[in-house]
Design an enzyme around this catalytic site. Structure first.
Site, PDB file in Angstrom:
ATOM      1  N   GLU A 133       0.842  -1.201   0.000  1.00  0.00           N
ATOM      2  CA  GLU A 133       0.000   0.000   0.000  1.00  0.00           C
ATOM      3  C   GLU A 133       0.882   1.258   0.000  1.00  0.00           C
ATOM      4  O   GLU A 133       0.601   2.232  -0.713  1.00  0.00           O
ATOM      5  CB  GLU A 133      -0.897  -0.039   1.238  1.00  0.00           C
ATOM      6  CG  GLU A 133      -1.909   1.065   1.356  1.00  0.00           C
ATOM      7  CD  GLU A 133      -3.166   0.829   0.533  1.00  0.00           C
ATOM      8  OE1 GLU A 133      -3.044   0.601  -0.676  1.00  0.00           O
ATOM      9  OE2 GLU A 133      -4.253   0.913   1.110  1.00  0.00           O
ATOM     10  N   THR A 185      -5.908   8.474  -3.994  1.00  0.00           N
ATOM     11  CA  THR A 185      -5.612   8.593  -2.561  1.00  0.00           C
ATOM     12  C   THR A 185      -4.422   9.513  -2.345  1.00  0.00           C
ATOM     13  O   THR A 185      -4.399  10.315  -1.414  1.00  0.00           O
ATOM     14  CB  THR A 185      -5.323   7.196  -1.973  1.00  0.00           C
ATOM     15  OG1 THR A 185      -6.498   6.409  -2.112  1.00  0.00           O
ATOM     16  CG2 THR A 185      -4.964   7.265  -0.503  1.00  0.00           C
TER      17      THR A 185
HETATM   18  N1  HSE Z   1      -7.006   6.643   5.611  1.00  0.00           N
HETATM   19  C1  HSE Z   1      -6.767   6.741   4.198  1.00  0.00           C
HETATM   20  C2  HSE Z   1      -7.048   8.158   3.745  1.00  0.00           C
HETATM   21  C3  HSE Z   1      -7.643   5.786   3.482  1.00  0.00           C
HETATM   22  O1  HSE Z   1      -8.103   8.679   4.099  1.00  0.00           O
HETATM   23  O2  HSE Z   1      -6.217   8.742   3.058  1.00  0.00           O
HETATM   24  C4  HSE Z   1      -7.503   5.841   1.989  1.00  0.00           C
HETATM   25  O3  HSE Z   1      -8.438   4.951   1.404  1.00  0.00           O
END
Ligand code: HSE
Length: 310
Positions: A133, A185
């Site tokens: 990831e 993201t």
């Molecule tokens: N916690 C992460 C974000 C999850 O909000 O960037 C991304 O899917």
């Protein structure tokens, strides 16, 4: 015991953050996810044989593909020298806020481990998936942990890794609506505020603590009241047209609460029972429509399983 020549594993999509739990909470859902086939081949290391369902957009190079990195981490962590070929079948859109890269990593790690005769326990697959990831979407575990473990997971700490499975109220349902629109993201993480006002931090902390408490007491109404986030979600709202209206539409249709799924653009809502989900889903889809976005939705129980063999 001889190991299989080929295995097929599935890992689900996940709703990360759950409002105030940025990078800390993630929930597995049913109805979306990725399938990976892992096969023994001659030679050493991992290679991608095929990817379907990505429109040709994901990297095929082993050092840039989240599934291949996660599979290679399984080999590295077990010290096994083997050749592994992967078929990745994307069952979910990329950049949807449903942990697409995490689902590929989790399914690949699960399949590769099974191919080797399961030397690693389920929880031991999570660290390698975090590395995968990190290579594509930033270092966070709130998608990969529930994608592997299932249910609702609290990431207590990344270093050292410490995860807690939280109880999920038995009847609780979750609705997730995904517009045909992409938010990376990485870009959504770049939109995060550098500073957090003290008051917002305190209020978000109170909601997160209450949310966890509500999971243990099974108080679904209290749980859903805690989904409001005033730190991360507002900074990202502009990236997803109509997101505030979609959350309002969910509440108007009887949802207990709603918030952004991960980094968006998907929006999720909690409902008393999955049976109440379709009406909420349809209202949310209609609200995205008013913002000019086509959307699709799913209804799941909130206590959904994690990665598994098919
Ligand atoms: N916690 C992460 C974000 C999850 O909000 O960037 C991304 O899917």
């Amino acid at each position: 015991m001889s190991s299989p020549h080929e295995v097929r594993a599935f890992a689900p999509g996940t709703v990360a953050n759950l409002g105030p739990g940025f990078d800390l909470l993630g929930l597995a859902v049913e109805g979306t996810g990725d399938t990976v086939v892992a096969r023994r081949v001659d030679g050493d290391g991992v290679r991608i044989a095929t990817i379907t369902g990505d429109g040709g957009r994901l990297p095929r190079e082993s050092d840039r593909n989240t599934a291949a990195i996660a599979a290679a981490e399984v080999l590295r962590r077990t010290g096994v020298r083997a050749g592994v070929e992967l078929e990745v079948h994307k069952g979910m859109p990329i950049g949807s806020g449903l942990g697409s890269s995490a689902a590929s990593a989790a399914a690949a790690a699960f399949a590769t481990n099974a191919l080797l005769g399961s030397p690693l326990r389920r929880a031991e697959l999570v660290p390698g998936c975090i590395e995968a990831e990190a290579a594509v979407a930033g270092r966070h575990a709130d998608n990969v942990a529930p994608a592997i473990l299932g249910g609702l997971v609290l990431v207590r700490s990344l270093e050292p890794l410490s995860l807690l499975r939280l109880p999920v109220p038995a009847e609780l349902g979750v609705v997730v609506v995904t517009p045909r629109f992409e938010v990376s993201t990485r870009a959504a993480r770049e939109a995060l505020p550098a500073d957090v006002p003290m008051g917002a931090m305190v209020r978000n902390g109170a909601r997160l603590a209450t949310l966890v408490s509500a999971c243990y007491s099974g108080d679904v109404a209290l749980l859903a009241e805690c989904l409001f986030d005033e730190v991360v979600t507002p900074a990202r709202a502009a990236l997803t047209p109509g997101s505030d209206d979609v959350m309002d539409a969910a509440l108007g249709a009887g949802a207990l609460g709603a918030s952004m799924s991960g980094s968006g653009p998907s929006i999720f809502a909690l409902v008393h029972h999955p049976a109440r989900g379709p009406a909420v889903r349809d209202a949310m889809i209609a609200a995205f429509g008013r913002a000019g976005l086509e959307a699709t939705g799913l209804v799941s129980r909130a206590d959904a399983p994690g990665a598994r063999l098919l």
